[in-house]
Write an enzyme that holds these catalytic residues in place. Structure first.
Site, PDB file in Angstrom:
ATOM      1  N   ASP A 253      29.570   5.876  -0.282  1.00 14.76           N
ATOM      2  CA  ASP A 253      30.215   5.954  -1.167  1.00 14.76           C
ATOM      3  C   ASP A 253      29.083   6.120  -3.257  1.00 14.76           C
ATOM      4  O   ASP A 253      28.281   5.760  -2.754  1.00 14.76           O
ATOM      5  CB  ASP A 253      31.023   4.842  -1.495  1.00 14.76           C
ATOM      6  CG  ASP A 253      31.811   4.462  -2.661  1.00 14.76           C
ATOM      7  OD1 ASP A 253      32.295   5.548  -3.783  1.00 14.76           O
ATOM      8  OD2 ASP A 253      32.653   3.743  -2.529  1.00 14.76           O
ATOM      9  N   HIS A 350      39.755  12.509   1.294  1.00 22.05           N
ATOM     10  CA  HIS A 350      39.579  12.005  -0.111  1.00 22.05           C
ATOM     11  C   HIS A 350      38.328  12.689  -1.043  1.00 22.05           C
ATOM     12  O   HIS A 350      38.770  12.555  -2.002  1.00 22.05           O
ATOM     13  CB  HIS A 350      39.525  10.216   0.086  1.00 22.05           C
ATOM     14  CG  HIS A 350      38.522   9.775  -0.704  1.00 22.05           C
ATOM     15  ND1 HIS A 350      39.937   8.860  -2.476  1.00 22.05           N
ATOM     16  CD2 HIS A 350      37.794   8.814  -1.823  1.00 22.05           C
ATOM     17  CE1 HIS A 350      39.261   8.737  -2.911  1.00 22.05           C
ATOM     18  NE2 HIS A 350      37.791   9.037  -2.701  1.00 22.05           N
TER      19      HIS A 350
END
Length: 442
Positions: A253, A350
């Site tokens: 991330d 995403h």
């Protein structure tokens, strides 16, 4: 660096103890140190003997041993920008919001910011919160006794209501206009917003908690704690090589973060010093922080196969590389299809929907902490992400990206936004100044 301590005016400036490439007996190289604390590069790294890094450790009655590189790493308090924005990710952190107490106003707020700034400067240098006293009358809790600064940062921001409480409504910047509602929001107002916001980060849990207690003690009487959230990241040096952090879903991330080396980094992240309305010049060199407590529905997520998880995100779980091929840092090929004619990175992935390519270049610097608060009332893990993103203007950073995600992100069924805050974070304090002085003393 001839063993001398140095600092510069950039946010994220770091001094480490030791002798160049490694600090103390920790054996961490400069590259390992940077990689271990996160993907975001520091604006400036300075190696040498940290003047304050061993100061608090030296309060032990016995002779202290050398601190490791992790313990002796010091982030500068004074600078153009506040620390904790471009500082590499730290292992643990606390987020707090306070409301000014009834009857408290601008005078009390200025006094608090002066006290908070003094405490932050001392603690970030590895010194006692109270500065110590030759006669021994001063008292520090001793929570982080024996430790060095451990990359401690303390960052301060003002919420929308702060300007009402201090009679400074005309100085409130337009970037603090309320965020629009989103369909996936389940916002708890008791854990959202606030007059004052504080972000604490460090690579040692006791150092972070020590700063937390010092901040809370200085705020007593003039404020009331509105909410507090506690988070963590991977410990520096826990991986064999430098790598981007992972979240609690196991996904890498932060790959797409703007980098300090980018030509437009400052333009994206920091409020410019020129072209700003004179009423808002106090925010020059500052930024806006959007803070969201995002619960991850981990029981549902973990039922998916790894292949399905990867299609939800659009990246490989092993190394963060895009499904269109290459390594983690390879640009996504959003038009590439597989032999069956399907896009390799799905329409609702995403990473596709949140990419600058799909948002007219909108970008923000994400600098989160994970959190775990036990088991929720429904019997599922109360865990997820304390999402923090930095941008020069939230209406051109967070808002357009979140609107796009709100319309069809494949990740949406597995997350829930449960708290939210937006804060204007002043620029860094010059030597002799306190944070927010250009607003509160004007």
């Amino acid at each position: 660096m001839n063993g001398k301590s140095r600092s510069n005016s950039n946010d994220g400036s770091i001094t480490t103890g030791g002798n160049g490439e490694s600090g103390g007996h920790g054996g961490l190289s400069r590259r390992q140190l940077l990689g271990g604390v996160g993907a975001t590069g520091a604006a400036g790294l300075v190696l040498g003997a940290a003047g304050g890094a061993t100061g608090y450790a030296a309060t032990r009655p016995d002779a202290p041993t050398a601190l490791t590189a992790v313990g002796s790493t010091q982030v500068m308090f004074h600078g153009k920008h506040q620390p904790g924005i471009t500082t590499p990710l730290q292992a643990c952190g606390h987020l707090l919001a306070f409301d000014l107490a009834p009857g408290a106003g601008r005078k009390e707020a200025a006094a608090l910011m002066r006290r908070w700034s003094g405490v932050a400067r001392r603690l970030m240098a590895g010194e006692p919160a109270d500065g110590g006293a030759a006669d021994g009358t001063a008292h520090d809790t001793g929570i982080s006794l024996d430790a060095g600064p451990s990359s401690l940062t303390i960052t301060f921001g003002f919420g929308r209501t702060f300007f009402d409480r201090t009679g400074l409504v005309d100085r409130r910047p337009p970037g603090l206009d309320p965020l629009p509602p989103f369909s996936n929001d389940r916002i708890d107002p008791k854990r959202s917003e606030g007059d004052l916001w504080v972000q604490i980060g460090a690579d040692d849990a006791l150092v972070a908690f020590h700063a937390l207690r010092a901040v809370q003690k200085e705020a007593a009487g003039s404020t009331r704690l509105r909410w507090q959230m506690n988070g963590f990241n991977r410990t520096p040096g826990a991986t064999a090589r430098p790598m981007t952090a992972r979240n609690l879903m196991g996904q890498i991330d932060g790959t797409g973060n703007p980098k300090p080396a980018d030509d437009d980094f400052d333009q994206r992240v920091f409020v410019p010093a020129t072209g700003t309305d004179a009423r808002h010049d106090w925010l020059a060199g500052g930024s806006y922080a959007v803070v969201r407590r995002i619960r991850m529905l981990l029981d549902d997520w973990e039922k998916l196969s790894v292949e399905r998880q990867e299609r939800v995100i659009g990246r490989r779980k092993t190394d963060g590389s895009p499904l269109s091929g290459g390594s983690e840092t390879t640009p996504m090929n959003l038009d590439k299809a597989g032999p069956d004619g399907r896009l390799l990175i799905p329409d609702n992935a995403h990473s596709r929907i949140s990419s600058p390519q799909k948002n007219s270049g909108a970008a923000m610097l994400r600098r989160p902490f994970s959190y775990h608060d036990g088991i929720a009332a429904d019997g599922t893990p109360d865990a997820g992400l304390l999402f923090i993103c930095w941008q020069a203007d939230p209406l051109r950073g967070f808002v357009p990206v979140q609107r796009k995600l709100d319309r069809g992100d494949a990740l949406s069924p597995f997350i829930r936004h449960e708290a939210s805050g937006l804060f204007a974070v002043p620029g860094g304090a010059a030597d002799g100044e306190y944070v927010g002085q250009r607003l509160l003393d004007s």
